[in-house]
Structures are given as structure tokens and as C-alpha cells.
Enzyme design. Structure first.
Site, short mmCIF file in Angstrom:
data_model
loop_
_atom_site.label_atom_id
_atom_site.label_comp_id
_atom_site.label_asym_id
_atom_site.label_seq_id
_atom_site.Cartn_x
_atom_site.Cartn_y
_atom_site.Cartn_z
N CYS A 607 0.83 -1.21 0.00
CA CYS A 607 0.00 0.00 0.00
C CYS A 607 0.86 1.26 0.00
O CYS A 607 0.46 2.29 -0.52
CB CYS A 607 -0.96 0.00 1.18
SG CYS A 607 -0.18 -0.20 2.79
N HIS A 879 -1.37 1.54 7.49
CA HIS A 879 -1.93 1.42 6.14
C HIS A 879 -1.84 2.77 5.45
O HIS A 879 -2.02 3.82 6.08
CB HIS A 879 -3.39 0.97 6.22
CG HIS A 879 -4.03 0.80 4.88
ND1 HIS A 879 -3.51 -0.02 3.90
CD2 HIS A 879 -5.15 1.37 4.33
CE1 HIS A 879 -4.29 0.03 2.82
NE2 HIS A 879 -5.27 0.88 3.05
#
Length: 923
Positions: A607, A879
Site C-alpha cells: 500500500c 496502512h
């Protein structure tokens, strides 16, 4: 007859092969053993040449020559040359030299020919892509010109539709509509909208975590044919009995979530809308367009759902009964009504300000409650999907469940971040409220003292009586405002108690779920990799102020599960532009999406890479440079990456802007990056800022082109330092992203100063310590403020002196990238662990004026934000997402790995902002 030659496979140029024939240190090896090794290499070279493998043959010949060169310098060889020459073969060395020279000439010609063919294919591919984009643009314009607007159609941002709008659309008949009746099945049978497009999606069949495929299997048989045509529907309307909005946790919200998130096969042209007032409103307005106009809606529960119902508002008439006015007495002094009115007016103004603050706190508390409900729903979904994945044996469905787990974890982290930001804002409001209350008490005391003095004085005339009445009226007005403020405060307290009760219940359920999922003996291997962290240990979980699923327990994508199969009948009939594009392992999921609105698959903690790629993919000039093929003229093969990084990124950008894919995988780019930087090879989470900085340097070196150097005598110190840095080689990346910093060190005694210049591709800013909130301006001032350094060797004083070091921006780039140093080394922690600052940083979306922070820089120093790389979580697990403003549509979008959704500009600012991308160019 020509010799058979196999395809090139070891490199892209002769320099790549030169790296392969280096031999290790041979000092410890005996000469006789080396002779055997050399003979083996010679045989391998001859065999490979006979088979047509010129690359491997060349490498073996060169290794053979290196080994015999080493042998010939050794003492053993000098003692008995004839013996060793016979072992090596007297003619083999000359034969190897001749063969290697011929092979080198042949390989150089073949590499050049292959590069030329590849260059032509890239140009052809680019022409096809441009042609496809032009065709799509022309088709869209033709459609726009031909289509007439449909009356009653809700706007793209609207979430509900009125009954009269839906009636108009159905009567018009030009739009393909599907109506999903989410009431209980028995209510649908009793009465529903009389239209073939209306089908039953029973409330009892809808549950959290369902996919569209599972829901379809549970639908009544009569509903399934219409449901199967949802991909071609231009408008989808959902309805229950009487909802006026889509409430999280309710059937309509769950159904909308299933359609938009868990229906992988279908891309909807517009999001589903809810029928305002539900079937009850339709039944009231259009009874003749129902199957049973006499149906009776269920009775409304009088239980009050909103929080205002729990508040007992005071009866204003009971607050201050009208006091009896005392008769005026002789010799009473004249009352100064002007000063009293001013005091009352000031008091009332402060009361209004307090009320506004309390209303803002009320809104925050209400929104916080909604966030809690969404977190509860997400955590329930996560637990259900985790259980389904564990019992599922089919790889296709396991992969789908794994994808959903990643989405839910991302959602939870973002909800937690939003709640943190709201708590910070609420704290700021509390501080303002306390200040108003302090001033209120002071003014109230003064007013009470003044009124008391007036009441002690003897009355004089009717004017004094009127003044007393005015005072009483003002006091009553103040009391009314106080009561209103107290009521709003009570509302806020009630919401806080409700939220706390919900949170405690959520934590209890989550603890039970986690306890159940603990394995009795050992954790399975596929569960030890995290979505945003490394493998789990007893104490390695993510520490949170509020509970959420531990991302260290989620499985990663490192095992590369088999991609789900899709119905090829629903896939758009589009073909990849060329064979070169098909050779790249994009693993595309096909769909008609907007240009630049394609997502990127998470390949196992990638990510951080996806976030940066999407930010660069929304840099308009860079996109044009890659899509029109101009970069092909500048690819530099002499750099260590041989132009491969630029080529792979260009291929990704072209795919993202083709408008053909819902999401793709960047496996080839990731593999190429991993070849040149070990850090990015594995599946561990990395820092997006580190990746961006290294990627910028690679792209600059990959796309360099020579320029004519200017005359040094005509340059100032800054320009001279800049041209010394570029060495008469520039690139579009350098011209777009790179700037220059001037560092001045000044002696505190004699004021002698020394200036140095350094280039940057991004500004890395410290955050003000111990600040919960700050601004971008605060960070820039902190970065540019002077600092005292001890023991500087002053060239004039000839000894160590205290000095002041000051930074200034001497060259601003057209694209200014700003990085916030959120991660810091905490010396208080064991082993000096890293921690993250959750500081909320206020930054402008438009008109960032850099004139006050820079020297006399040429160009336009006013910037507009166009992209943000966000980080959620902490060092133990996190994230990355990206917020980007489309240069085509002028709207903001959230890029969360494979999911791309439109967002409001008000959502762009958050405490998750990690890297900002500003541009001074016209977009």
C-alpha cells in the site's frame, strides 16, 4: 546456412553480461583445481555456443579467461609452465579470446536491434493508446451532444430520490431502472410498486459481510432474472417502508454496501439511491401504481430515536416569574440605563457565542456516535468474513474474503483516525467554552452588583420604574439563553453517555471474538503475515487508544492466491493495446471507469507503493509525458537501472489512464524496484516517503538528457551550484520536482558567513513538539528558523565559535512535495522504539503562498494541493492511502489500494496526512 541462435535472456545490453563473469577471490584455491575449473568453463562455453546461446557462451569464455589469467600469475605456474599449459590446452586460450570477441560483436548488434524493435513497439503502443483515448473522448462528446437530460434524474452526489421524480422517470421509459424493495418478503407480496423493474430483496436475506453472489442465491426465484441485469441498469432505487436517508447498520445501508463494495463483477455508472419516505410515501402519492393500494404501513414506534427526545427542556415561563415593581421613592438617583444596556448586550453576545460552540460540540458528539456505529458494523463484518475464510476451501473465494478483510481493516483505521481528529477538535472547543464561561461569570458578577446597588437606592419617578422593568426584562432574556445553553449541554452529555455505552459493548464483543479466534496450539502460516505489519508476537500488537481489530492477525497477499474468475460475458469487449502491454503481468479486472480512476491491487503490504504511484499518477504534466510517448526520447540506458524503472512506471500510468480497468497489479514494477533496492523486495511494510525519495532519483537518472551548459561567469552562486549538481544533464522529473536549499552559517562573533547549496525533491518538515494541532505554516517556520551550533570553525577568527545556521529556499520547484516527520525515535522506550505523532496539521487546499518562505525565486510561488499520501496506524502496523484531485473531473478521490471512491474536499485534511503534493502549474 546460418547458425541457430536462441533468444536473448540474460541481459538488455553487453554491460549486463559484464557483471556476470566476475569471479570470486581465487587466492585460496590451488592451481591444479583452478585448471580443472577453467577446463570446465571452456567446455560449457563451447557447448553453449554450439546450442546457439551466445550470452551464456560469452560469459563462460570471459570467466575462463579470467581464471587462466589468475593462474598464469601464480607461483605454481611459474615453476612448471609446460605442465599447466598442457592441462589448460595450448590453443584453448587463443580460441577463447577469438570466440569472445566475435560473440561480443554479435551480441552488441543483437542488443541494439532488440532495443530498436522495442522502441518501435512502444511508439506503436503509445499511438494505439492515444487513438483509443481520442475515440473514447469523441464517443463521450457525441453521447453528451445527442442525449437529452432526463427530468427528475437525481444528481451524481444525491443519495435519495423523491417519489414524484421516480414516477416521472418510470413514465418517461427512456432510462433503464431497477427497484430493489428491501422490506420484509411478506410485505412485498402484500403490496409493491407495479412495475416489472421492481423486485423483492427481502430484509431477512440481507446481512453484513455478504457478497452480491451470496445475496443473489438467497433471492426469491422471481427476482433473480432482473437482479442478473443490474450491470446494465442506469438507475438503481432502494426502498424500505419509510426511511428518508440511508442509516449505517440498517438494511438499505447494508444493501448499498453489498452493491458498491462486494459486487466485484459489476461497475455501477452511478451509486444506488434510496426512495425518500420509502414505500409509504409512494403508496400515499401513487396508490394506483401499486399492486394493492389498501396495504397498511406498519405502525411507527413512538420510541424516540434521536437524542433530543431524551432532553427535558425547561418551561421558560417558570424560569423568572414577573416580579412586583416597587413604588418609586423620593430622592432616588437617576439610573444610567445606557451602561446597563451595554452590559446586557455584551453578556447576550457571549451567550450566543457559547451556544454556537455547544451546537458544534453537539454535532461532533452526534457524528462520533455514527462513527461508533460504523465501527461496530465493520468489526462484525470482519469477524464474519474471517470465519468464512477459515472454513472456505476454494481458492477463488478465499482470495475474495482476503480482499474484503483488507478493505475492512483499512476502513477501521480510517474511522479511528476520524474519531481522533474529532476528539482533538472537541478539545479545542472545550477550551474556548471555558474561556467564555470565565468571562461570563465576571460580567454576571458586575451586572448583579450594579443591579443590587440600583435596587438599594430610593425611588424617584416613573422613569426609574421603567428602567427597573428594562433590567428585569434583560435579566429574563439572559436566563432564557442560559437555559437553552444548559439544554444543549444536557444533550451533549446524553450523547457522550450513549457513545460510551456503545463503545464498551463493542470492546466486550471484540474481546470475545478475539479470544475465540486464538488457535489452541499454533497459528497457521497464512495468518502470521499482517496487512500492515510483520508477524505477530505476544507483545507486538498495535497499541490503540480505542479498540479495533489487530491488523497483525490478518493474512497478507504474499502467497499470491489464485485470482477470482469472472463472468466473461459481462467483461467489456476491449483488447489490450499491444502485445507488449499484455506481456506485463497487470492481472487486470476489467470495467469501464473514468480516466485515471483505476485502483492498484495490494500485493502484500504494498500500500505504501500504491499510495505514491497514485499521487504521481495525478501529476498532470508527468502523465502527459508518459502517455504521449515523449519519455521514450529520453530513456537513459547507461544508468544502473537501464531505464527500466521509468519504462515500467510509464506502462503502469498508461494502464491507469486507459479507463479500461477497475484495478490492476503492478508486479513488474515491483519486481524491477526490488532488483535495485533490497528494502522493497519482501512483503514487509515500508515507508512511503523513503520509496518516493528513491523513486524520484531513479526516474531522474533514467530520463536524463544533455543540455548546453551556461557560462559560469554569468551565474550567481545559487545558479552555479545548481548547474554543478545537474552536470549539464536534466530531466522532466528534475525540472518538475527538484528545488534548492541555501544553508548559511554565520559566526556570532565576527559575523563571517559561509553559504552552501543542496538540492531536494521534497521538503521534510519537523512538527512542533507537544502540539496537538498546528499548521503547515508553523512547520515551515520551524524548518527555516535559525539554530545555534557550537564549535564552528570560523575561517576569520581561526578558532571554534558559536554560530547560527539558517536555511532558506533558494529555488522553488513547479511541484512542491512536503513530507511531515511524524515518526520519531522514543528514547524512553526499550530498544529506542519509533513512535508516531498524530498531530493534526492544517494545510491549505488552494493558494499556498510560498513568498514568505523563500528567497527571490523565479516563477509563480502560489501553489494548489492536488494529492496527499496518508498513513493510518502506527509503526507496529499501518496502512497507506492517497487522496488525489483529478485534473480531468476536478473532483477529489480516495485511492485505497484497489478501491477508488469520490470524497468531499472537506475530508482531505486529517491527522493522517503524511506527504503533500502541491503544484504551481495550470492543471
Amino acid at each position: 546456412m546460418t547458425e541457430r541462435r536462441i533468444q536473448l535472456h540474460l541481459g538488455k545490453c553487453i554491460e549486463d553480461l559484464d557483471k556476470l563473469y566476475n569471479v570470486p577471490d581465487l587466492k585460496s584455491k590451488r592451481a591444479t583445481l583452478l585448471c580443472k575449473t577453467a577446463q570446465k568453463l571452456f567446455e560449457n562455453a563451447e557447448d553453449a555456443r554450439a546450442k546457439g546461446d551466445e550470452e551464456y557462451s560469452y560469459v563462460c569464455y570471459m570467466k575462463y579467461l579470467q581464471v587462466i589469467a589468475f593462474i598464469s600469475k601464480g607461483k605454481e605456474y611459474m615453476k612448471d609452465k609446460n605442465y599447466f599449459n598442457n592441462m589448460l590446452g595450448p590453443k584453448n586460450a587463443k580460441k577463447a579470446i577469438d570466440a569472445a570477441e566475435k560473440l561480443k560483436i554479435s551480441l552488441i548488434e543483437r542488443y541494439a536491434k532488440e532495443q530498436k524493435v522495442k522502441h518501435l513497439m512502444d511508439i506503436q503502443e503509445n499511438e494505439l493508446i492515444k487513438q483509443k483515448i481520442d475515440e473514447n473522448r469523441k464517443k463521450a462528446m457525441d453521447t453528451l451532444n445527442l442525449e437529452q437530460p432526463i427530468l427528475g434524474l437525481p444528481g451524481p452526489d444525491e443519495v435519495t430520490i423523491k417519489s414524484d421524480q421516480l414516477y416521472s422517470i418510470l413514465k418517461n421509459g427512456k432510462l433503464k431502472v431497477m427497484i430493489l424493495d428491501a422490506r420484509p418478503g411478506k410485505d412485498y407480496i402484500d403490496s409493491h410498486i407495479n412495475n416489472p423493474a421492481c423486485i423483492s430483496v427481502p430484509e431477512e436475506c440481507i446481512s453484513p459481510g455478504q457478497s452480491a453472489n451470496v445475496l443473489e442465491q438467497n433471492l426469491p426465484a422471481a427476482s433473480q432474472p432482473v437482479w442478473a441485469q443490474r450491470a446494465s441498469s442506469e438507475l438503481i432505487v432502494m426502498l424500505d417502508w419509510n426511511s428518508t436517508t440511508v442509516i449505517p447498520g440498517k438494511p438499505l445501508h447494508l444493501l448499498k454496501t453489498i452493491l458498491l463494495k462486494w459486487d466485484i463483477k459489476v461497475h455501477y455508472s452511478r451509486q444506488p439511491v434510496a426512495l425518500w419516505g420509502g414505500y409509504e410515501d409512494w403508496l400515499l402519492k401513487y396508490p394506483t401504481f401499486t399492486t394493492n393500494p389498501h396495504a397498511v404501513p406498519p405502525s411507527q414506534d413512538i420510541m424516540l430515536d434521536d437524542m433530543l427526545s431524551e432532553i427535558d427542556y425547561p418551561n421558560w415561563s417558570d424560569l423568572n416569574p414577573t416580579p412586583a415593581v416597587s413604588r418609586p421613592k423620593p430622592n432616588e438617583p437617576v439610573v444610567d440605563r445606557a451602561s446597563k444596556s451595554a452590559a446586557v448586550e455584551l453578556y447576550a453576545e457571549r451567550a450566543r457565542n457559547m451556544q454556537q460552540i455547544l451546537e458544534q460540540q453537539e454535532l461532533i458528539a452526534d457524528t462520533s456516535l455514527t462513527l461508533e456505529m460504523q465501527r461496530i458494523e465493520a468489526e462484525q463484518d470482519w469477524e464474519k468474513i474471517r470465519q468464512q475464510r477459515e472454513v472456505e476451501h476454494r481458492d477463488e473465494l478465499r482470495s475474495m474474503y482476503q480482499l474484503r478483510e483488507h478493505e475492512i481493516i483499512s476502513q477501521l483505521m480510517q474511522l479511528e483516525n476520524k474519531q481522533f481528529d474529532m476528539e482533538q477538535e472537541n478539545q479545542s472547543l472545550r477550551e474556548k467554552l471555558e474561556e467564555y464561561q470565565r468571562r461570563e461569570r465576571e460580567e454576571a458578577a458586575k451586572l448583579a452588583e450594579s443591579i443590587a446597588k440600583s435596587q438599594l437606592a430610593p425611588s424617584v419617578d416613573t422613569e426609574a420604574i421603567a428602567a427597573a422593568r428594562e433590567r428585569e426584562a434583560a435579566a429574563r432574556e439572559v436566563e432564557v439563553k442560559r437555559a437553552r445553553i444548559a439544554a444543549v449541554t444536557a444533550q451533549r452529555d446524553s450523547l457522550d453517555r450513549q457513545r460510551e455505552a456503545l463503545e464498551n459493548e463493542r470492546k466486550r464483543k471484540l474481546a470475545e471474538a478475539r479470544e475465540k479466534q486464538k488457535p489452541p496450539y499454533r497459528v497457521r502460516e497464512e495468518d502470521t503475515e499482517s496487512f500492515g505489519s510483520q508477524t505477530e508476537s505476544a507483545n507486538a500488537g498495535l497499541n490503540r487508544s480505542q479498540s479495533s481489530p489487530n491488523i497483525a492477525k490478518l493474512s497478507s497477499d504474499e502467497e499470491e492466491p489464485v485470482a477470482p474468475s469472472f463472468d466473461r460475458n459481462t467483461k467489456p469487449t476491449k483488447v489490450a493495446p499491444s502485445s507488449e502491454l499484455r506481456q506485463r503481468d497487470f492481472q487486470p479486472v476489467w470495467a469501464d471507469v473514468g480516466r485515471g480512476l483505476t485502483g492498484l491491487k495490494n500485493l502484500g503490504n504494498t500500500c505504501y507503493m500504491n499510495s505514491i504511484i497514485q499521487c504521481l499518477n495525478n501529476t498532470a504534466i508527468l502523465v502527459t509525458y508518459f502517455c504521449n510517448g515523449q519519455y521514450l526520447e529520453h530513456v537513459n540506458r547507461s544508468h544502473s537501472t537501464r531505464g527500466a524503472i521509468a519504462e515500467e512506471l510509464a506502462a503502469v500510468v498508461r494502464a491507469l489512464w486507459s479507463g479500461q480497468y477497475r484495478f490492476i497489479a503492478t508486479k513488474d514494477l515491483r519486481n524491477e524496484v526490488g532488483k535495485h533496492q533490497r528494502t522493497f523486495r519482501g512483503s514487509e511494510q515500508q515507508d512511503s516517503h523513503e520509496f518516493l525519495t528513491i523513486l524520484m532519483d531513479w526516474l531522474h537518472l533514467d530520463l536524463q538528457f544533455p543540455i548546453k551548459p551556461p557560462l559560469k561567469e554569468n551565474l550567481g552562486a545559487s545558479e552555479q551550484a545548481w548547474h554543478e549538481y545537474t552536470k549539464a544533464k536534466e530531466s522532466l522529473v528534475l525540472r518538475l520536482f527538484y528545488g534548492q536549499i541555501k544553508s548559511t552559517v554565520r559566526c556570532c562573533v565576527c559575523s563571517t558567513h559561509s553559504d552552501t547549496y543542496d538540492s531536494f525533491s521534497n521538503l521534510s518538515l519537523e512538527l512542533p513538539p507537544h502540539a496537538a494541532r498546528c499548521s503547515l505554516s508553523d512547520c515551515l517556520k520551524l524548518y527555516l528558523n535559525g539554530e545555534t551550533i557550537r564549535g564552528w570553525n570560523c575561517p576569520k577568527c581561526k578558532e571554534k565559535r558559536d554560530a547560527v545556521k539558517k536555511l532558506d529556499i533558494s529555488r522553488l520547484p513547479p511541484v512542491l512535495v512536503v513530507h511531515f516527520k511524524r515518526f520519531y525515535l522514543d528514547p524512553k522506550e526499550y530498544c529506542n522504539a519509533y513512535r508516531k505523532r498524530q498531530t493534526y496539521i492544517d494545510f491549505p487546499l488552494e493558494n499556498l503562498d510560498m513568498r514568505q518562505f523563500s528567497l527571490h525565486c523565479p516563477g509563480d510561488p502560489v501553489y494548489n494541493l492536488y494529492a496527499v499520501s496518508n498513513h493510518y496506524g502506527s509503526m507496529e502496523g499501518g496502512h497507506y492511502t492517497a487522496y488525489c484531485k483529478s485534473s480531468v473531473y476536478g473532483k477529489w478521490y480516495k485511492y485505497d489500494d484497489h478501491l477508488v471512491t469520490e470524497i468531499s474536499p472537506s475530508e482531505v485534511k486529517s491527522s493522517a496526512a503524511y506527504i503533500l503534493f502541491y503544484t504551481s502549474c495550470e492543471r
